[in-house]
Write an enzyme that holds these catalytic residues in place. Structure first.
Site, PDB file in Angstrom:
ATOM      1  N   HIS A 328       0.903  -1.148  -0.027  1.00  0.00           N
ATOM      2  CA  HIS A 328       0.092   0.039  -0.074  1.00  0.00           C
ATOM      3  C   HIS A 328       0.953   1.175  -0.062  1.00  0.00           C
ATOM      4  O   HIS A 328       1.982   1.236   0.866  1.00  0.00           O
ATOM      5  CB  HIS A 328      -0.977   0.050   1.171  1.00  0.00           C
ATOM      6  CG  HIS A 328      -2.024   1.028   1.005  1.00  0.00           C
ATOM      7  ND1 HIS A 328      -1.593   2.394   1.059  1.00  0.00           N
ATOM      8  CD2 HIS A 328      -3.241   0.803   0.871  1.00  0.00           C
ATOM      9  CE1 HIS A 328      -3.028   2.879   0.969  1.00  0.00           C
ATOM     10  NE2 HIS A 328      -3.959   2.067   0.727  1.00  0.00           N
ATOM     11  N   ARG A 348      -6.430  10.387  -0.392  1.00  0.00           N
ATOM     12  CA  ARG A 348      -5.910  10.961  -1.472  1.00  0.00           C
ATOM     13  C   ARG A 348      -7.351  11.121  -2.265  1.00  0.00           C
ATOM     14  O   ARG A 348      -7.565  12.145  -3.084  1.00  0.00           O
ATOM     15  CB  ARG A 348      -4.908  10.107  -2.300  1.00  0.00           C
ATOM     16  CG  ARG A 348      -3.712  10.276  -1.597  1.00  0.00           C
ATOM     17  CD  ARG A 348      -2.574   9.380  -2.208  1.00  0.00           C
ATOM     18  NE  ARG A 348      -2.671   8.070  -1.631  1.00  0.00           N
ATOM     19  CZ  ARG A 348      -2.932   6.877  -2.104  1.00  0.00           C
ATOM     20  NH1 ARG A 348      -2.632   6.812  -3.688  1.00  0.00           N
ATOM     21  NH2 ARG A 348      -3.285   5.612  -1.543  1.00  0.00           N
TER      22      ARG A 348
END
Ligand SMILES: Cc1cc2nc3c(=O)[nH]c(=O)nc-3n(C[C@H](O)[C@H](O)[C@H](O)COP(=O)(O)OP(=O)(O)OC[C@H]3O[C@@H](n4cnc5c(N)ncnc54)[C@H](O)[C@@H]3O)c2cc1C
Length: 556
Positions: A328, A348
């Protein structure tokens, strides 16, 4: 005052603050850092993604997948003997009998149990720790499902295939994307509290690699909310679903015709073995994060040690895509107490941007995860533009305060409550200062090979969830695992029930495959004296401690 950061780090954060007004103006104008071309992606992946390096990997020397190259930590477990070889267990006298044995009490296993019970079967769900101690309960950002205009399973399918570098099993992707709206509806019918607009419509967002907004969420605790409702539902059907906690399966049982016939459980409290005879077995034991490939820190729960892979492989099941692991992009790099813990992609998705030591953007924030991870590793180790922590780790900034500026004060706390608390506990207010992040070992793309009915290559043995491989190809997009585990958990449960109803049941169980496997290991000269499955990670050794402290974030 952000007392969690050192004065040196606070000084560097001023560069982030200095570049923020211009970045904010660009975001408001709908402009973003440009996404990479396919060629650019290949370049950064080849040079910086751990999966593309030969280091820390070797060819498997035995069994159905012999010759394939996997992370060494996994090969060690697959090239090992059963802990039961030296234990006397009488499999002719089962301690328990059931229609369907589900191994693993996360989201996938619980969905499988509910589906099998819904068809009138008695189900035994055996799990390693408590029911719900799992990666599912830790999932944060969301679950995908194309149930809103202008989206459809068609676009979802294309995104999954593209994200997986066109290597996915198409039939599995079709099953997952077509079932997705049904799964969202099912979760809602169980009482899941999805994020919604005031008028009752579902809130949906983009995730990395999605062409439409289809990420459904429950704050940043989507997995906990899913686990809450499926676990409650299973517990409400106690007359049909019996749950055995602290009872990991350690081996499968087979009959003379090569059909799966049950499993041996190890009661962690009494240290005794129990023989379970079952008409069908569903493995849903989750991932392998706690094997800490190449010394990376991980996001996973403590039970993620790949036990299902080992049991199934010894019994003769084919694996697929095991060469592929997901790092990740945004694991916590600071504070030290949180290292490896996930910072959800939702940050994000809400507009948070990745910045180097100079406060500059260097990557489109929502590239597929492998590309995003490789770009961060390049920025830190290749370009030398990472931020160093007091213990020598490297990371880049994730500018979360931008989220409040884009969407209004209070958004960070409202949309990311778990993350907010996680950092606040260490004196860092992520609504006011950025987080420091670095890629972390997150998800196993590969696993037991299944078809769209959830069947493995062994008759009577089904598998679902993170322990399987194929649906995500060589890269999973965010939000598709929570979906995958429920789609294939449900399919495995339904199809196990169907085959039982059709009279496909095993004969008397035996453990002869363990003997043969041990002999094959010895013949291949691979007997290293290791026993598996691992069951629980051992953090007491110097070796693991060294991996965790020295290797995860390279010091340059
Ligand atoms: C921090 C984090 C955040 C994530 N966020 C997201 C997200 O936002 N969206 C998304 O789609 N995905 C996300 N994921 C991935 C996703 O949560 C998992 O891939 C998925 O939940 C796995 O479900 P599962 O049922 O296959 O395995 P798990 O949920 O891990 O369940 C496996 C179960 O099997 C048990 N078990 C293991 N070995 C044995 C054994 N030998 N015998 C019996 N039981 C055993 C385990 O203890 C566990 O209870 C995230 C993962 C993590 C770690």
């Amino acid at each position: 005052m952000q007392e969690g950061y050192t004065p040196e780090m606070l000084e560097l954060i001023k560069r982030v603050e200095a570049s923020r007004p211009e970045r904010l103006a660009q975001s408001r104008a709908g402009k973003s850092y440009p996404a990479m071309s396919m060629d650019d992606r290949d370049v950064v992946l080849n040079a910086f993604h751990p999966d593309y390096s030969e280091e820390g990997r070797r060819a498997l020397g035995i069994g159905q997948n012999q010759g394939e190259v996997y992370p060494e930590e996994l090969v060690d477990l697959l090239e090992s003997r059963s802990m039961l070889e030296s234990v006397s267990v009488d499999v002719t006298q089962p301690d328990m009998e059931t229609d369907v044995l589900v191994i693993g009490g996360g989201g996938g296993g619980t969905a499988a149990a509910l589906a099998a019970a819904g068809e009138g079967n008695q189900v035994l769900l055996a799990t390693k720790l408590r029911h719900g101690d799992s990666n599912t309960v830790m999932a944060e950002g969301g679950i995908q499902g194309a149930d809103q205009e202008p989206d459809s399973p068609y676009y979802h399918y294309l995104d999954v295939i593209g994200g997986g570098h066109f290597t996915n099993e198409p039939s599995l992707v079709a099953a997952m994307t077509n079932d997705a709206p049904l799964i969202i509806e099912w979760l809602e019918s169980l009482g899941m509290m999805f994020d919604k607009h005031p008028d009752g419509r579902m809130k949906v967002r983009h995730g990395g690699g999605t062409s439409r907004k289809r990420m459904h969420s429950s704050g940043d605790m989507t997995g906990a909310e899913i686990m809450r409702v499926v676990r409650d539902e299973a517990r409400n059907r106690a007359e049909q679903i019996k749950v055995l906690e602290f009872s990991p399966a350690v081996e499968l049982l087979m009959d003379d015709d090569g059909r799966c016939a049950g499993a041996i459980l190890h009661n962690l409290e009494t240290s005794t073995f129990q023989v379970v005879k079952a008409k069908a077995v569903i493995i849903a034991t989750g991932g392998t994060g706690r094997l800490h490939y190449r010394g990376f820190a991980c996001t996973n729960h403590y039970g993620a040690t790949g036990d299902g892979l080992v049991m199934a492989y010894r019994a003769g099941a084919k694996l697929g895509y095991m060469d592929s692991v997901q790092y990740h992009p945004t694991g916590t790099a600071y504070p030290e107490q949180n290292v490896g813990l996930l910072v959800t992609e939702k940050v994000r998705g809400l507009g948070g941007q990745l910045l180097n030591i100079n406060g500059e953007q260097f990557v489109f924030p929502l590239e597929p995860r492998d590309v995003e991870s490789a770009a961060i590793i390049r920025e830190c180790t290749g370009e030398g533009r990472g931020v160093r922590t007091p213990t020598g780790r490297l990371g880049v900034w994730l500018d979360s305060p931008l989220i409040d500026q884009l969407h209004g004060e209070g958004t960070v706390q409202r949309e990311l409550p778990a993350k907010y608390i996680q950092f606040k506990r260490f004196g860092i207010d992520i609504a006011k200062v950025p987080m420091l992040v670095y890629p972390t070992l997150h998800y196993q793309n590969g696993g037991i090979a299944i078809n769209d009915l959830g069947e493995s290559t062994i008759p009577g043995l089904y598998a679902a969830g993170e322990t399987t491989g194929g649906v995500h190809g060589h890269n999973r997009l965010m939000g598709n695992s929570l979906l995958d585990i429920l789609v294939f958990g449900r399919r495995a449960g339904l199809n196990a029930a169907k085959s039982i109803a059709g009279g496909e049941v095993p004969g008397a169980p035996n453990m002869e495959h363990l003997q043969s496997y041990g002999e094959a290991l010895a013949d291949a000269g691979l007997d290293r004296g290791v026993l598996s499955p691992m069951i629980l990670p051992n953090y007491a050794t110097d070796e693991i401690r060294k991996q965790r402290w020295d290797v995860q974030s390279p010091v340059v």
